[in-house]
Design an enzyme around this catalytic site. Structure first.
Site, PDB file in Angstrom:
ATOM      1  N   ASP A  10     -17.653 -31.948  27.173  1.00  0.00           N
ATOM      2  CA  ASP A  10     -17.359 -31.560  25.789  1.00  0.00           C
ATOM      3  C   ASP A  10     -16.016 -32.197  25.426  1.00  0.00           C
ATOM      4  O   ASP A  10     -15.009 -31.971  26.096  1.00  0.00           O
ATOM      5  CB  ASP A  10     -17.280 -30.033  25.701  1.00  0.00           C
ATOM      6  CG  ASP A  10     -17.131 -29.537  24.268  1.00  0.00           C
ATOM      7  OD1 ASP A  10     -17.509 -28.395  24.010  1.00  0.00           O
ATOM      8  OD2 ASP A  10     -16.604 -30.282  23.422  1.00  0.00           O
ATOM      9  N   ASP A 100     -20.408 -34.299  20.318  1.00  0.00           N
ATOM     10  CA  ASP A 100     -19.353 -34.445  21.333  1.00  0.00           C
ATOM     11  C   ASP A 100     -19.658 -33.732  22.645  1.00  0.00           C
ATOM     12  O   ASP A 100     -18.762 -33.529  23.453  1.00  0.00           O
ATOM     13  CB  ASP A 100     -18.000 -33.988  20.761  1.00  0.00           C
ATOM     14  CG  ASP A 100     -17.835 -32.473  20.840  1.00  0.00           C
ATOM     15  OD1 ASP A 100     -18.837 -31.752  20.717  1.00  0.00           O
ATOM     16  OD2 ASP A 100     -16.700 -32.030  21.039  1.00  0.00           O
ATOM     17  N   GLU A 101     -20.906 -33.335  22.851  1.00  0.00           N
ATOM     18  CA  GLU A 101     -21.196 -32.685  24.130  1.00  0.00           C
ATOM     19  C   GLU A 101     -22.608 -32.949  24.618  1.00  0.00           C
ATOM     20  O   GLU A 101     -23.500 -33.274  23.839  1.00  0.00           O
ATOM     21  CB  GLU A 101     -20.938 -31.179  24.057  1.00  0.00           C
ATOM     22  CG  GLU A 101     -21.842 -30.442  23.109  1.00  0.00           C
ATOM     23  CD  GLU A 101     -21.553 -28.942  23.079  1.00  0.00           C
ATOM     24  OE1 GLU A 101     -21.670 -28.299  24.134  1.00  0.00           O
ATOM     25  OE2 GLU A 101     -21.205 -28.439  22.009  1.00  0.00           O
TER      26      GLU A 101
HETATM   27  P1  TTP Z   1     -16.392 -28.379  19.213  1.00  0.00           P
HETATM   28  O1  TTP Z   1     -16.721 -29.066  20.487  1.00  0.00           O
HETATM   29  O2  TTP Z   1     -16.856 -26.977  19.013  1.00  0.00           O
HETATM   30  O3  TTP Z   1     -14.817 -28.354  19.001  1.00  0.00           O
HETATM   31  P2  TTP Z   1     -13.765 -29.458  19.302  1.00  0.00           P
HETATM   32  O4  TTP Z   1     -14.328 -30.614  20.046  1.00  0.00           O
HETATM   33  O5  TTP Z   1     -13.078 -29.808  18.043  1.00  0.00           O
HETATM   34  O6  TTP Z   1     -12.719 -28.687  20.215  1.00  0.00           O
HETATM   35  P3  TTP Z   1     -12.873 -28.204  21.727  1.00  0.00           P
HETATM   36  O7  TTP Z   1     -14.218 -28.648  22.195  1.00  0.00           O
HETATM   37  O8  TTP Z   1     -11.761 -28.874  22.459  1.00  0.00           O
HETATM   38  O9  TTP Z   1     -12.727 -26.734  21.681  1.00  0.00           O
HETATM   39  O10 TTP Z   1     -16.947 -29.209  17.989  1.00  0.00           O
HETATM   40  C1  TTP Z   1     -16.986 -30.625  17.979  1.00  0.00           C
HETATM   41  C2  TTP Z   1     -16.709 -31.155  16.589  1.00  0.00           C
HETATM   42  O11 TTP Z   1     -17.634 -30.623  15.659  1.00  0.00           O
HETATM   43  C3  TTP Z   1     -15.353 -30.785  16.068  1.00  0.00           C
HETATM   44  O12 TTP Z   1     -14.337 -31.706  16.464  1.00  0.00           O
HETATM   45  C4  TTP Z   1     -15.566 -30.759  14.588  1.00  0.00           C
HETATM   46  C5  TTP Z   1     -17.019 -30.397  14.397  1.00  0.00           C
HETATM   47  N1  TTP Z   1     -17.114 -28.981  13.954  1.00  0.00           N
HETATM   48  C6  TTP Z   1     -17.224 -28.687  12.596  1.00  0.00           C
HETATM   49  O13 TTP Z   1     -17.289 -29.591  11.775  1.00  0.00           O
HETATM   50  N2  TTP Z   1     -17.276 -27.364  12.218  1.00  0.00           N
HETATM   51  C7  TTP Z   1     -17.181 -26.325  13.090  1.00  0.00           C
HETATM   52  O14 TTP Z   1     -17.209 -25.145  12.691  1.00  0.00           O
HETATM   53  C8  TTP Z   1     -17.068 -26.628  14.494  1.00  0.00           C
HETATM   54  C9  TTP Z   1     -16.978 -25.526  15.498  1.00  0.00           C
HETATM   55  C10 TTP Z   1     -17.046 -27.965  14.874  1.00  0.00           C
HETATM   56 MG    MG Z   2     -15.549 -30.335  21.734  1.00  0.00          MG
END
Ligand code: TTP
Ligand code: MG
Length: 374
Positions: A10, A100-101
């Site tokens: 992730d 992203d995961e």
């Molecule tokens: P996440 O993997 O949930 O968050 P992140 O990568 O920003 O942070 P981390 O994993 O380190 O906790 O989400 C991936 C991307 O998806 C995030 O960068 C932006 C997008 N996203 C949104 O647009 N709206 C949201 O509510 C969430 C949770 C994520």
């Molecule tokens: Mg993330």
């Protein structure tokens, strides 16, 4: 079920990290990506309580120096694709679940590496070297444990659960919302039964949990809290070839019989090619004679095709090159060098053509010809 080793990765603060990578003045600053609503916050901004899905106005109250960067979705999707291409180079057993995961079944590929730790670090370094971004990695014995492991050392770390004991030791004292799929509504229902931590679930039998929350949620909760999860990494298997063969109880003698059987095998194979929406470039004919001697004849075409006519002609010309001096026990046809129809690669000559921008008529002609072939 065979013992498995699953990796979950992730990206850290994905959109925000891409922006900070491309603009050094943002590095180390409290920053969010968004318009009026925040998509994600840098880890520096998170220290102030700023979170995804929060209105920017509200975030500014928590963090007056907050930098707000507009969303560039195209850029994130491009980076996302780059990451996917890197991951799929390790193994085809990858299930991407968001931009992203993803989950990777590394049960086989890990054997080439000295340890899980080594693999996790190598994975992170590979992503960083190629994208300039950090990710968190979890390695577990199923999807659930891998997912929770990747969250355990965020950002930039990795964590490993080798078995359910290690997993249960880690989660039993944590809030029940650590289990992915336990959302706000479910948490409210759980609170009514005094379930706040994972270990509170252990006080109930499976039967009780089902009677409280229904079959699917009850089972989900019971097995998840024990670290059990049988879901497979759902990847698209790469098909290398499509083929059919027939063994004849009474060996074939006449060339007419052979031709007729070959055609019928070919039609079956061709139908499968069309059904899967694939194109092929090679055709292989296999013949086993009465004395068990087996021969194959292959032809590689110039272009990827799915045309019945072209393939059948190719098969016939291959068949004519065979010297049938013995009765035939088995016939087979296979189509190889497959590609999805939508992502047909251009041949070298076509690529050249596409570069000559002024040669429009020639280009149109060529496309017509290709379409005709398919
Ligand atoms: P996440 O993997 O949930 O968050 P992140 O990568 O920003 O942070 P981390 O994993 O380190 O906790 O989400 C991936 C991307 O998806 C995030 O960068 C932006 C997008 N996203 C949104 O647009 N709206 C949201 O509510 C969430 C949770 C994520
Ligand atoms: Mg993330």
């Amino acid at each position: 079920m065979k013992e498995r080793i699953i990796l979950h990765y992730d990206m850290d603060a994905f959109y925000a990290s891409v922006e900070a990578r491309d603009n050094h003045t943002l590095k180390g600053k409290p920053m969010v990506v968004g318009g009026s609503i925040i998509t994600t916050a840098s880890y520096e901004a998170r220290k102030f309580g700023v979170r995804s899905a929060m209105p920017v106005m509200e975030a500014r109250k928590l963090c007056p120096n907050l930098i707000v960067v507009p969303v560039s979705m195209g850029k994130y999707l491009e980076v996302s694709q780059k990451i996917k291409n890197l991951v799929i180079r390790l193994t085809e057993k990858v299930e991407f679940i968001a931009s992203d995961e993803g989950y990777v079944d590394i049960s086989e590929v890990i054997k080439k590496y000295p340890s899980k730790e080594y693999f996790a670090k190598r994975f992170q370094r590979g992503i960083y070297k190629n994208t300039g971004l950090t990710c968190s990695v979890g390695i577990g014995y199923n999807k659930l444990s891998a997912k929770i492991a990747s969250d355990a050392k965020k950002p930039g770390g990795y964590h490993i659960f080798n078995n359910s004991k290690e997993f249960i030791d880690y989660i039993s004292g944590k809030n029940i919302k650590i289990i992915p799929g336990v959302g706000k509504k479910f948490q409210e229902l759980l609170a009514e039964k005094n379930i706040f931590l994972v270990r509170d679930v252990y006080g109930f039998s499976l039967y009780e949990l089902i009677s409280f929350f229904g079959k699917s949620r009850g089972e989900f909760l019971y097995f998840s809290s024990l670290g059990e999860d049988n879901r497979r990494v759902d990847y698209k298997k790469k098909i290398h070839s499509i083929g059919n063969e027939n063994t004849f109880k009474f060996p074939l003698e006449s060339e007419i019989e052979i031709k007729r059987e070959l055609e019928s095998i070919f039609y079956k194979t061709h139908e499968r090619l069309l059904k899967k929406g694939l194109l092929c470039k090679t055709l292989t004919l296999k013949i086993r004679f009465e004395n068990r001697k087996t021969i194959t004849r292959s032809k590689t075409l110039e272009n990827l095709v799915d045309s019945k006519e072209i393939l059948l002609n190719t098969l016939e010309s291959l068949n004519e090159s065979v010297d049938y001096n013995m009765r035939v026990k088995l016939l087979g046809v296979s189509l190889g060098t497959l590609a999805q129809k939508s992502v047909r690669q251009l041949s070298f000559s076509e690529r050249g053509l596409f570069r000559k921008k002024n040669n429009l008529d020639l280009l149109k002609e060529k496309i017509k010809k290709i379409e005709g072939n398919n």
